[in-house]
Write a protein that holds these residues in place. Structure first.
Motif, PDB file in Angstrom:
ATOM      1  N   VAL A 133       3.295   7.870  -8.625  1.00  0.00           N
ATOM      2  CA  VAL A 133       4.290   6.791  -8.653  1.00  0.00           C
ATOM      3  C   VAL A 133       4.508   6.416 -10.116  1.00  0.00           C
ATOM      4  CG1 VAL A 133       3.766   5.866  -6.354  1.00  0.00           C
ATOM      5  CG2 VAL A 133       2.516   5.009  -8.319  1.00  0.00           C
ATOM      6  N   ASN A 134       5.675   5.870 -10.461  1.00  0.00           N
ATOM      7  CA  ASN A 134       5.934   5.650 -11.888  1.00  0.00           C
ATOM      8  C   ASN A 134       5.601   4.247 -12.364  1.00  0.00           C
ATOM      9  OD1 ASN A 134       7.986   4.297 -10.777  1.00  0.00           O
ATOM     10  ND2 ASN A 134       9.649   5.546 -11.628  1.00  0.00           N
ATOM     11  N   LYS A 135       5.240   3.354 -11.444  1.00  0.00           N
ATOM     12  CA  LYS A 135       4.791   2.033 -11.906  1.00  0.00           C
ATOM     13  C   LYS A 135       3.731   1.454 -10.981  1.00  0.00           C
ATOM     14  CE  LYS A 135       8.524  -0.430  -9.843  1.00  0.00           C
ATOM     15  NZ  LYS A 135       9.379  -1.458  -9.668  1.00  0.00           N
ATOM     16  N   ILE A 136       3.079   0.406 -11.467  1.00  0.00           N
ATOM     17  CA  ILE A 136       1.983  -0.225 -10.725  1.00  0.00           C
ATOM     18  C   ILE A 136       2.557  -0.916  -9.487  1.00  0.00           C
ATOM     19  CG2 ILE A 136       0.215  -2.027 -10.847  1.00  0.00           C
ATOM     20  CD1 ILE A 136       0.264  -1.478 -13.986  1.00  0.00           C
ATOM     21  N   PRO A 137       2.096  -0.538  -8.284  1.00  0.00           N
ATOM     22  CA  PRO A 137       2.646  -1.170  -7.082  1.00  0.00           C
ATOM     23  C   PRO A 137       2.057  -2.562  -6.865  1.00  0.00           C
ATOM     24  CG  PRO A 137       0.970   0.422  -6.492  1.00  0.00           C
ATOM     25  CD  PRO A 137       1.058   0.448  -7.984  1.00  0.00           C
ATOM     26  N   SER A 138       2.672  -3.329  -5.967  1.00  0.00           N
ATOM     27  CA  SER A 138       2.065  -4.612  -5.618  1.00  0.00           C
ATOM     28  C   SER A 138       0.728  -4.311  -4.922  1.00  0.00           C
ATOM     29  CB  SER A 138       2.990  -5.410  -4.704  1.00  0.00           C
ATOM     30  OG  SER A 138       3.020  -4.812  -3.432  1.00  0.00           O
ATOM     31  N   THR A 139      -0.200  -5.248  -5.006  1.00  0.00           N
ATOM     32  CA  THR A 139      -1.557  -4.989  -4.515  1.00  0.00           C
ATOM     33  C   THR A 139      -1.560  -4.619  -3.032  1.00  0.00           C
ATOM     34  OG1 THR A 139      -2.401  -6.427  -6.222  1.00  0.00           O
ATOM     35  CG2 THR A 139      -3.886  -5.973  -4.414  1.00  0.00           C
ATOM     36  N   LYS A 140      -0.651  -5.218  -2.261  1.00  0.00           N
ATOM     37  CA  LYS A 140      -0.652  -4.891  -0.821  1.00  0.00           C
ATOM     38  C   LYS A 140      -0.152  -3.468  -0.553  1.00  0.00           C
ATOM     39  CE  LYS A 140       3.704  -7.004   0.810  1.00  0.00           C
ATOM     40  NZ  LYS A 140       4.408  -7.069  -0.464  1.00  0.00           N
ATOM     41  N   GLU A 141       0.509  -2.866  -1.523  1.00  0.00           N
ATOM     42  CA  GLU A 141       0.971  -1.478  -1.358  1.00  0.00           C
ATOM     43  C   GLU A 141      -0.039  -0.446  -1.861  1.00  0.00           C
ATOM     44  OE1 GLU A 141       4.661  -1.721  -3.400  1.00  0.00           O
ATOM     45  OE2 GLU A 141       5.692  -2.578  -1.682  1.00  0.00           O
ATOM     46  N   ILE A 142      -1.161  -0.901  -2.393  1.00  0.00           N
ATOM     47  CA  ILE A 142      -2.201   0.036  -2.836  1.00  0.00           C
ATOM     48  C   ILE A 142      -2.954   0.523  -1.598  1.00  0.00           C
ATOM     49  CG2 ILE A 142      -4.327   0.261  -4.205  1.00  0.00           C
ATOM     50  CD1 ILE A 142      -3.073  -1.707  -6.211  1.00  0.00           C
ATOM     51  N   PRO A 143      -3.095   1.858  -1.438  1.00  0.00           N
ATOM     52  CA  PRO A 143      -3.615   2.401  -0.177  1.00  0.00           C
ATOM     53  C   PRO A 143      -5.028   1.935   0.175  1.00  0.00           C
ATOM     54  CG  PRO A 143      -2.792   4.162  -1.603  1.00  0.00           C
ATOM     55  CD  PRO A 143      -2.722   2.903  -2.393  1.00  0.00           C
ATOM     56  N   ILE A 144      -5.235   1.701   1.482  1.00  0.00           N
ATOM     57  CA  ILE A 144      -6.566   1.425   2.030  1.00  0.00           C
ATOM     58  C   ILE A 144      -6.773   2.212   3.318  1.00  0.00           C
ATOM     59  CG2 ILE A 144      -5.739  -0.728   3.135  1.00  0.00           C
ATOM     60  CD1 ILE A 144      -9.277  -0.616   1.965  1.00  0.00           C
ATOM     61  N   GLU A 145      -5.678   2.437   4.085  1.00  0.00           N
ATOM     62  CA  GLU A 145      -5.792   3.035   5.423  1.00  0.00           C
ATOM     63  C   GLU A 145      -6.370   4.446   5.398  1.00  0.00           C
ATOM     64  OE1 GLU A 145      -5.176   1.598   8.295  1.00  0.00           O
ATOM     65  OE2 GLU A 145      -4.282  -0.269   7.563  1.00  0.00           O
ATOM     66  N   ASN A 146      -5.629   5.375   4.798  1.00  0.00           N
ATOM     67  CA  ASN A 146      -6.063   6.766   4.757  1.00  0.00           C
ATOM     68  C   ASN A 146      -7.030   6.960   3.589  1.00  0.00           C
ATOM     69  OD1 ASN A 146      -6.350   9.460   4.257  1.00  0.00           O
ATOM     70  ND2 ASN A 146      -4.176   9.967   4.445  1.00  0.00           N
ATOM     71  N   PRO A 147      -8.307   7.281   3.896  1.00  0.00           N
ATOM     72  CA  PRO A 147      -9.314   7.347   2.822  1.00  0.00           C
ATOM     73  C   PRO A 147      -9.061   8.462   1.800  1.00  0.00           C
ATOM     74  CG  PRO A 147     -10.238   8.113   4.907  1.00  0.00           C
ATOM     75  CD  PRO A 147      -8.882   7.568   5.222  1.00  0.00           C
ATOM     76  N   LEU A 148      -8.120   9.355   2.103  1.00  0.00           N
ATOM     77  CA  LEU A 148      -7.864  10.467   1.173  1.00  0.00           C
ATOM     78  C   LEU A 148      -6.634  10.206   0.299  1.00  0.00           C
ATOM     79  CD1 LEU A 148      -8.574  13.369   3.660  1.00  0.00           C
ATOM     80  CD2 LEU A 148     -10.074  12.510   1.856  1.00  0.00           C
ATOM     81  N   HIS A 149      -6.005   9.066   0.502  1.00  0.00           N
ATOM     82  CA  HIS A 149      -4.751   8.759  -0.194  1.00  0.00           C
ATOM     83  C   HIS A 149      -5.012   7.984  -1.493  1.00  0.00           C
ATOM     84  CE1 HIS A 149      -0.494   6.727   0.156  1.00  0.00           C
ATOM     85  NE2 HIS A 149      -0.602   7.506  -0.891  1.00  0.00           N
ATOM     86  N   TRP A 150      -4.585   8.554  -2.599  1.00  0.00           N
ATOM     87  CA  TRP A 150      -4.676   7.884  -3.907  1.00  0.00           C
ATOM     88  C   TRP A 150      -3.304   7.846  -4.554  1.00  0.00           C
ATOM     89  CZ3 TRP A 150      -9.123   6.266  -6.794  1.00  0.00           C
ATOM     90  CH2 TRP A 150     -10.358   6.468  -6.143  1.00  0.00           C
ATOM     91  N   LEU A 151      -3.108   6.906  -5.449  1.00  0.00           N
ATOM     92  CA  LEU A 151      -1.893   6.874  -6.265  1.00  0.00           C
ATOM     93  C   LEU A 151      -2.250   7.257  -7.692  1.00  0.00           C
ATOM     94  CD1 LEU A 151      -0.304   3.464  -5.138  1.00  0.00           C
ATOM     95  CD2 LEU A 151       0.080   5.753  -4.164  1.00  0.00           C
ATOM     96  N   ARG A 152      -1.314   7.936  -8.347  1.00  0.00           N
ATOM     97  CA  ARG A 152      -1.501   8.307  -9.750  1.00  0.00           C
ATOM     98  C   ARG A 152      -0.356   7.676 -10.526  1.00  0.00           C
ATOM     99  NH1 ARG A 152      -0.390  13.001 -13.285  1.00  0.00           N
ATOM    100  NH2 ARG A 152      -2.363  13.617 -14.227  1.00  0.00           N
ATOM    101  N   ILE A 153      -0.695   6.901 -11.557  1.00  0.00           N
ATOM    102  CA  ILE A 153       0.332   6.178 -12.319  1.00  0.00           C
ATOM    103  C   ILE A 153       0.182   6.537 -13.798  1.00  0.00           C
ATOM    104  CG2 ILE A 153       1.418   3.915 -12.698  1.00  0.00           C
ATOM    105  CD1 ILE A 153      -0.540   2.873 -10.461  1.00  0.00           C
ATOM    106  N   PRO A 154       1.224   7.070 -14.423  1.00  0.00           N
ATOM    107  CA  PRO A 154       1.095   7.506 -15.819  1.00  0.00           C
ATOM    108  C   PRO A 154       1.142   6.349 -16.809  1.00  0.00           C
ATOM    109  CG  PRO A 154       3.308   7.955 -15.030  1.00  0.00           C
ATOM    110  CD  PRO A 154       2.550   7.380 -13.864  1.00  0.00           C
ATOM    111  N   ASN A 155       0.395   6.511 -17.885  1.00  0.00           N
ATOM    112  CA  ASN A 155       0.485   5.645 -19.073  1.00  0.00           C
ATOM    113  C   ASN A 155       0.398   4.148 -18.802  1.00  0.00           C
ATOM    114  OD1 ASN A 155       0.721   7.850 -20.844  1.00  0.00           O
ATOM    115  ND2 ASN A 155       2.866   8.066 -20.254  1.00  0.00           N
ATOM    116  N   VAL A 156      -0.536   3.764 -17.969  1.00  0.00           N
ATOM    117  CA  VAL A 156      -0.772   2.339 -17.701  1.00  0.00           C
ATOM    118  C   VAL A 156      -1.479   1.709 -18.916  1.00  0.00           C
ATOM    119  CG1 VAL A 156      -2.190   0.776 -16.298  1.00  0.00           C
ATOM    120  CG2 VAL A 156      -0.803   2.549 -15.201  1.00  0.00           C
TER     121      VAL A 156
END
Ligand SMILES: [Zn+2]
Length: 271
Positions: free
Chosen positions: A31-54
């Protein structure tokens, strides 16, 4: 491998589940920007987000260990609220998409498009600590507190790790920001002395504008570079060889600070 008789079964089941999860392949969503905290994954344990240049800004209090909850409890409580509470409110007003309290310190993350904004926020907090917090606390408690501040910028991975629900509570989980910048900014902060701001080379390289590099003439009577390179070649805690230090005496100028702050904020792209 744990043997069958090494750990009681109800615990070893958990440990084996975790090994099973570790062996699976994760799904990394860019993803290209930091999502809102409620959109950060918790359900699927294999799901991660990658955000460049934070951009990671880390501040924490110098000498907070001297503040006692045993004696002077009212003063100690007040200092924490003034320091940590102010950092959170300020970084929020500067538009940090993610803020977390870590001990007495605060972690604020900004998007790549907010690189100048992150610096303006850090300098504002640095100025406030020097001009208001430290002298007030010194007068009341005799304790010399100050700010450690560090900034780094690089790619991060994030998801929530922990228990999704426990007795109707969701407090046994938190966002985990894997990757260099959060660690490096905290380590840069710990290396800084009172009032200094230390930033990594890769973050510093983004700054070309004179308002960032050489502020107004008021401090020294002439425009000088306020950033000093620090050699970290032999410090294995860092994955870059140079940091840049904004000198301790410098904060927003009493005469021109407001204009500089607005000017630096305007250097970020409009998104
Ligand atoms: Zn000035």
């Amino acid at each position: 491998m744990l043997s069958a008789n090494q750990v009681p079964t109800r615990f070893s089941q958990i440990l084996n589940d975790q090994i099973g999860l570790y062996q699976k392949r994760r799904f990394i969503q860019v993803v290209n920007k930091i999502p809102s905290t409620k959109e950060i994954p918790i359900e699927n344990p294999l799901h991660w987000l990658r955000i460049p240049n934070v951009v990671s800004v880390f501040v924490d209090m110098i000498n907070s260990t001297q503040l006692s909850a045993e004696n002077h409890d009212n003063g100690t409580a007040g200092v924490y609220h003034l320091y940590t509470g102010t950092a959170v409110r300020l970084f929020a007003e500067f538009g940090a998409p993610y803020i977390d309290v870590r001990g007495d310190g605060v972690l604020a993350l900004f998007n790549e498009t907010q690189s100048h904004r992150a610096l303006a926020a850090a300098v504002t907090f640095k100025t406030f600590t020097q001009v208001e917090i430290a002298p007030r606390v010194k007068e009341k408690t005799e304790i010399e507190i100050g700010s450690h501040i560090g900034i780094d910028q690089q790619t991060v991975l994030v998801r929530k790790i922990g228990l999704k629900r426990h007795d109707q509570r969701s407090d046994r989980q938190n966002e985990v920001w894997a990757g260099r910048p959060v660690n490096m900014s905290a380590k840069l902060a710990s290396l800084s002395k009172a009032g200094e701001l230390l930033v990594s080379e890769r973050y510093f390289k983004r700054f070309k504008d004179e308002r960032v590099l050489k502020p107004c003439e008021c401090s020294y009577g002439t425009k000088i570079n306020m950033w000093e390179p620090i050699d970290l070649q032999h410090d294995t805690r860092f994955d870059f060889s140079t940091a840049y230090k904004l000198k301790s005496q410098w904060g927003w100028c009493r005469e021109h600070g407001k204009d500089y702050c607005e000017g630096i904020l305007a250097l970020d792209p409009i998104v």
